[in-house]
Design an enzyme around this catalytic site. Structure first.
Site, short mmCIF file in Angstrom:
data_model
loop_
_atom_site.label_atom_id
_atom_site.label_comp_id
_atom_site.label_asym_id
_atom_site.label_seq_id
_atom_site.Cartn_x
_atom_site.Cartn_y
_atom_site.Cartn_z
N SER A 62 -12.34 -2.99 1.24
CA SER A 62 -11.35 -2.74 0.19
C SER A 62 -10.53 -3.98 -0.18
O SER A 62 -11.08 -4.99 -0.56
CB SER A 62 -10.47 -1.58 0.69
OG SER A 62 -9.57 -1.17 -0.26
N ASP A 275 -8.43 -2.97 -6.83
CA ASP A 275 -8.63 -3.67 -5.57
C ASP A 275 -10.12 -4.02 -5.42
O ASP A 275 -10.92 -3.75 -6.32
CB ASP A 275 -8.08 -2.86 -4.38
CG ASP A 275 -8.90 -1.61 -4.10
OD1 ASP A 275 -9.63 -1.17 -5.01
OD2 ASP A 275 -8.82 -1.09 -2.98
N ARG A 495 6.17 3.30 11.00
CA ARG A 495 4.90 3.90 11.40
C ARG A 495 3.90 2.82 11.81
O ARG A 495 3.97 1.68 11.32
CB ARG A 495 4.30 4.76 10.27
CG ARG A 495 3.97 4.00 9.02
CD ARG A 495 3.28 4.85 7.97
NE ARG A 495 1.86 5.01 8.24
CZ ARG A 495 0.93 4.12 7.89
NH1 ARG A 495 1.25 3.00 7.26
NH2 ARG A 495 -0.34 4.34 8.18
N SER A 497 0.46 1.00 11.73
CA SER A 497 -0.59 0.87 10.73
C SER A 497 -1.87 1.52 11.24
O SER A 497 -2.15 1.50 12.44
CB SER A 497 -0.84 -0.61 10.46
OG SER A 497 -2.12 -0.78 9.89
N ARG A 504 4.60 -0.89 10.59
CA ARG A 504 5.21 -1.10 9.28
C ARG A 504 6.60 -0.45 9.22
O ARG A 504 6.79 0.66 9.72
CB ARG A 504 4.34 -0.50 8.19
CG ARG A 504 2.90 -0.99 8.22
CD ARG A 504 2.26 -0.95 6.86
NE ARG A 504 0.82 -1.13 6.97
CZ ARG A 504 0.19 -2.30 7.12
NH1 ARG A 504 0.90 -3.42 7.18
NH2 ARG A 504 -1.12 -2.37 7.21
C1 16G Z 1 -6.34 2.72 4.09
C2 16G Z 1 -6.31 3.96 3.25
C3 16G Z 1 -5.17 3.88 2.26
C4 16G Z 1 -3.87 3.66 2.98
C5 16G Z 1 -3.96 2.46 3.87
C6 16G Z 1 -2.75 2.37 4.75
C7 16G Z 1 -8.17 5.26 2.39
C8 16G Z 1 -9.45 5.23 1.61
N1 16G Z 1 -7.57 4.10 2.52
O1 16G Z 1 -6.63 1.60 3.33
O2 16G Z 1 -5.15 5.07 1.54
O3 16G Z 1 -2.82 3.47 2.07
O4 16G Z 1 -5.08 2.60 4.72
O5 16G Z 1 -2.90 1.29 5.59
O6 16G Z 1 -7.74 6.28 2.87
P1 16G Z 1 -2.00 1.13 6.88
O7 16G Z 1 -2.20 2.33 7.77
O8 16G Z 1 -2.46 -0.15 7.48
O9 16G Z 1 -0.58 1.04 6.42
ZN ZN Z 2 -9.99 0.12 -1.87
#
Ligand code: 16G
Ligand code: ZN
Length: 529
Positions: A62, A275, A495, A497, A504
């Protein structure tokens, strides 16, 4: 190749504990070969357990840097792998011993599966533009073949295109299971919406595609139609190391600024960023005063709600439940706007598309978006049936009904999709005769900031209430509450990550200075643990 030989071909490296996170397994591209092989096995097992339904696999990381990559499983209707399969996926991914691995696999296989051939497991796969992609696809293919599965490699696609193809493979009424099928459905639907609403075309728009796969696909759409046109910038997929660098939806949202490549933006004109795998969308414009104005996932959700709600107002006598699903990152002003101005209920879930999606399908019209631009709208069967049998009393009612029915086809219900979300934004602005400036004036965002902290063990941070409150370490939430209440419109949460080894901290307040101060104080609390 037998399962045993394939297992030996892809030894799991030592020192890594793989975990199927919010978006599948995500690591450096060169750490994923054994995982990719095992995901091939997992997807095949999943297909077998579902009687031969087609399962999807996407190879992408992504918005993350080009040297990373990821492997993600897509369920038959285009949803994410159910959470009940995650522990099994983790177990397989971390198993280094052949006997243990084989036992785990055999336990999931129906008796005599390898001999009887009653079920043909089906898998479809696609990847983004990363250099490690082709190698990881080969590893997946070895995993699928080792269990006598059938796999179709669709090459490079956007993540939502692969979700679409997975869904169509299991549900022919959704569309034709090919890349061309995806374009045909989209173009046909937009053309019809414009036609019945008496418009010739959508406004052209400049799109930053993060040097990712979305750029190539928009160019294809440009070549295939006459009703919409995209001016692609940051569309260099020939140099995979440029992916997501200084551009793309995540860059724009995180830095709250224009991506590289938009030199002199035309005031009050819409721009958009995808993205790297084209499942996120953020829009923005420069106002007449030269101020950068971001139109993020929260704004897109409210725009879609206004469009659908406005059309439903014309169709008296249809009773449907509508709701907007947000996460803790959604700006407090957007929540207030939805509840007070749009009069719609808002529900919160944990971060990650699968959580939002799960909640959204409880409603006839479930609009879900993360502030970062991931999101879509899901419609119930009942909703579509009611619209189809509705007898319009006049022509304007008929147009509203037909437009609502067409929106079901325009919006990629399988998953958030930068391309279809952007087109829906353009349709919404056109049909509602709304300028970008007016859209930006729907509400004013509270100041907000996101901090990232490295901690010894992020797993000690346990949350509740859709990640808005900490339950562990005990006593920390009380300290946060104590700080938050000193700031007007203050809000903050902590929370772990799900995609990085970090914690974060989000802060929100009435003005920038308060917001920064609040966030810094909460960071101090976290560091003091
Ligand atoms: C992933 C998730 C996205 C979320 C992000 C949070 C999918 C397809 N992708 O990229 O939705 O916003 O994680 O990232 O679900 P974090 O847990 O590192 O903050
Ligand atoms: Zn993506």
């Amino acid at each position: 190749m037998s399962l045993h030989s394939a297992f030996n071909k892809y030894p799991a490296p030592s020192g890594i504990n793989y975990a199927y996170g919010t978006a599948g397994f995500r690591y450096f591209g060169d750490q994923l070969d054994s995982v990719a092989f095992k995901v091939g096995v997992i997807a095949t097992l999943r297909s077998i357990c579902l009687g031969g339904k087609t399962i999807g696999i996407v190879i992408t990381a992504s918005h993350n840097p080009p040297d990373q990559n990821g492997v993600k499983v897509v369920d038959p209707m285009g949803e994410m792998l159910p959470q009940s399969w995650e522990p099994f996926a983790n177990q397989l991914a971390n198993t280094k011993d052949w006997h243990q691995f084989n036992q785990l696999v055999q336990e999931r296989l129906p008796e005599n599966y390898l001999k009887s051939r009653d079920i043909v497991p089906m898998v479809v796969i696609a990847r983004d533009t990363r250099q490690s992609g082709p190698r990881l696809v080969s590893a997946v293919i070895d995993g699928v073949n080792a269990l006598n599965g059938h796999i179709t490699d669709f090459g490079m696609l956007t993540t939502p295109q692969l979700h679409y193809i997975t869904r169509c493979s299991n549900d022919g009424s959704f569309g034709v299971a090919s890349e061309q099928g995806y374009y045909n459905k989209l173009i046909k639907t937009v053309t019809k919406i414009l036609q019945i609403n008496n418009y010739d075309c959508l406004d052209a728009v400049t799109v930053d595609t993060a040097n990712g796969i979305g750029g190539d696909k928009l160019q294809k759409i440009n070549a295939l139609n006459h009703v919409m046109s995209f001016h692609v910038i940051n569309g260099d997929t020939a140099h995979p190391l440029r992916l997501n660098v200084d551009c793309g939806a995540d860059y724009v949202k995180t830095n709250q600024r224009l991506p590289h490549g938009v030199g002199n933006p035309i005031p009050d004109q819409l721009y958009a960023s995808f993205d790297g795998d084209a499942d996120r969308l953020v829009c923005y414009f420069m106002d007449k005063g030269g101020k950068f104005r971001l139109l993020d996932g929260d704004r897109i959700a409210t725009l879609f709600a206004s469009l659908i709600g406005g059309l439903l107002c014309h169709v008296k006598g249809i009773h449907v439940t509508t709701a907007i699903i947000q996460t803790a990152y959604s700006n407090g002003s957007s929540t207030e706007f939805i509840r007070e101005k749009l009069g719609l209920p808002v529900y919160f879930t944990s971060t990650g598309v699968k959580h939002l999606h799960e909640k959204a399908i409880e409603f006839d019209v479930g609009i879900y978006f993360e502030a970062n631009g991931h999101g879509t709208v899901v419609f119930s069967k009942k909703y579509l049936e009611e619209l189809k049998k509705y007898e319009a009393k006049n022509s304007s009612e008929q147009v509203a009904v037909d437009t609502l029915i067409l929106l079901v086809d325009l919006i990629n219900q399988a998953v958030g999709d930068s391309i279809s979300d952007l087109i829906t934004v353009l349709v919404a602005l056109k049909l509602m005769k709304k300028s970008v400036e007016k859209w930006g004036d729907d509400y004013s965002e509270l100041a907000n900031k996101l901090f990232k902290l490295k901690v010894a063990d992020r797993f000690v941070f346990k949350t509740t209430d859709a990640e808005r409150r900490l339950i562990e370490p005990v006593g920390v939430q009380e300290k946060i509450d104590e700080v938050v209440k000193r700031y007007s419109k203050g809000r903050s949460f902590v929370r772990a990550s799900g995609t990085e080894d970090a914690v974060r901290v989000y802060s929100e307040a009435a003005n920038e200075d308060d917001c920064t101060e609040l966030g810094e104080k909460v960071c101090e609390i976290v560091k003091g643990i």
